[in-house]
Design an enzyme around this catalytic site. Structure first.
Site, PDB file in Angstrom:
ATOM      1  CB  THR A  41      -0.925   0.000   1.238  1.00 26.37           C
ATOM      2  OG1 THR A  41      -1.689  -1.199   1.214  1.00 26.37           O
ATOM      3  CG2 THR A  41      -1.838   1.197   1.241  1.00 26.37           C
ATOM      4  CG  HIS A  44      -0.877   0.581  -4.284  1.00 29.61           C
ATOM      5  ND1 HIS A  44      -1.020   0.269  -5.613  1.00 29.61           N
ATOM      6  CD2 HIS A  44      -1.026  -0.579  -3.613  1.00 29.61           C
ATOM      7  CE1 HIS A  44      -1.233  -1.033  -5.735  1.00 29.61           C
ATOM      8  NE2 HIS A  44      -1.235  -1.573  -4.528  1.00 29.61           N
TER       9      HIS A  44
END
Ligand SMILES: NC(=O)c1ccc[n+]([C@@H]2O[C@H](COP(=O)([O-])OP(=O)(O)OC[C@H]3O[C@@H](n4cnc5c(N)ncnc54)[C@H](O)[C@@H]3O)[C@@H](O)[C@H]2O)c1
Length: 339
Positions: A41, A44
């Site tokens: 994450t 990202h």
């Protein structure tokens, strides 16, 4: 304090030395970060993809995988702990005289839907005291720092019976790799993991996979035939990021026994169930408070070894290299050292 934050609406992560130390609320504990691990994450957000642009406010301190020292409890909790009333986390409070205690702490924001809250790429983090878990002897700081994703793997793997079963794991990311270790620990027979990344498949082998398959080069059907698996797999998990449906499909066809299927994240459960008309598809999310954490601790204390997965350590000031290493796909877990 020093922290990493999303300063600008473009790829990257930035360091500040002037972030305010978080204010501590009535039921909170202030923790001093010792190690953080870089999650998918975080990558990202680093790349500033479409999902991040929708979900992450500019200026946010990111990060949610960490081990920390507890430094200060809110006054009310301290008072309770000195009396007899504070029982909920007795073991945690009992150790107050020896503060700072080594504590792995987690917040619900570790789950993707709360990534808009201040995170752990910082010298200090404030969180509800009840969410802190004391890390006992026998669990290293490195392992504790990756207990958040390890919890995903444990929760996923132990959602199904594994003793004597044949398991197919699609995607040798950190979670798929750790799921191999849990399957081996729990007594699965064939633990087959697929990916298109040989570096990660090698890590999976070190962590307990009995067979690794690069689906860009090998046919899963051939591998199954070599393993004499005429009936298909008992359990299948899909752990790659989105956009991989064609190869999911292929591995799904390999699961003719099709007794169970776990999918991360849950949205793929409903899509998978509809695509393949299989009601036994199950979406799995996060971890269980606190059962998964107790299981993780006990498995590590009993010999489950996560160390092959931890491939890189960097001092925090080398955060750029750390993020690039994680983004390259040529790493397992990357740990940033804060002290
Ligand atoms: N539900 C939850 O609580 C939760 C929590 C954390 C992560 N996740 C999700 O779990 C998944 C796994 O996390 P991770 O950190 O290990 O992810 P990751 O992105 O690091 O790893 C995914 C792996 O899948 C591989 N892959 C891609 N396409 C493939 C294909 N067609 N066949 C085989 N392998 C393929 C990639 O090469 C990569 O190694 C991600 O989708 C993540 O978003 C869910």
């Amino acid at each position: 304090m020093k922290a990493l934050y999303k300063k600008e609406a473009k790829p990257g992560i930035w360091m500040t030395h002037d972030a305010p130390v978080p204010a501590i609320g009535a039921n909170d504990v202030l923790i001093k970060i010792k190690k953080t691990s870089v999650c998918g994450t975080d990558i990202h957000i680093y790349k500033w993809d479409a999902w991040s642009q929708r979900n992450v406010p500019l200026g946010l301190i990111t990060g949610h995988e960490y081990v920390a020292w507890s430094t200060r409890l809110a006054a009310r909790l301290l008072a309770l702990s000195l009396g007899t009333g504070f029982r909920a986390r007795a073991s945690y409070v009992r150790n107050l005289p020896q503060l700072p205690q080594r504590a792995q702490a987690f917040v619900h924001s570790a789950e993707g839907h709360c990534v808009n809250q201040p995170g752990a790429f910082a010298e200090y983090l404030c969180l509800p005291a009840a969410n802190a878990i004391k890390i006992p002897d026998g669990v290293s700081d490195d392992f504790a720092a990756i207990f958040d994703p390890f919890g995903n793997a444990v929760h996923t793997a132990l959602s199904f019976n594994l003793v004597g079963e044949d398991v197919l794991i699609t995607g040798a990311g950190p979670i798929g790799i750790m799921a191999c270790a849990v399957c081996a620990f729990a007594g699965a027979r064939h633990i087959v993991i697929t990916d298109v990344n040989d570096y990660r498949l090698d890590l999976a082998k070190k962590m307990g996979a009995t067979c690794t398959v690069n689906v860009a080069k090998q046919s899963l059907a051939t591998v199954m035939s070599e393993l004499k698996m005429g009936e298909g797999f008992d359990v299948g998990w899909r752990c790659p990021a989105t956009g991989c449906i064609p190869l999911h499909d292929r591995s799904d066809a390999a699961g003719r026994k099709n007794r169970h299927a776990g999918i991360l994240p849950p949205i793929w459960a409903s899509i998978g169930a509809r695509l393949f008309s299989r009601p036994d598809h199950q979406g799995i999310y996060g971890r269980e408070m606190f059962e998964t954490w107790y299981k993780m601790i006990v498995m590590v204390q009993s010999g489950l070894d996560l160390s092959p997965l931890i491939t890189h350590h960097f001092p925090i000031d080398e955060y750029q290299t750390a993020f690039e290493t994680m983004a390259s796909g040529q790493s397992g877990k990357v740990i940033l050292e804060w002290s």
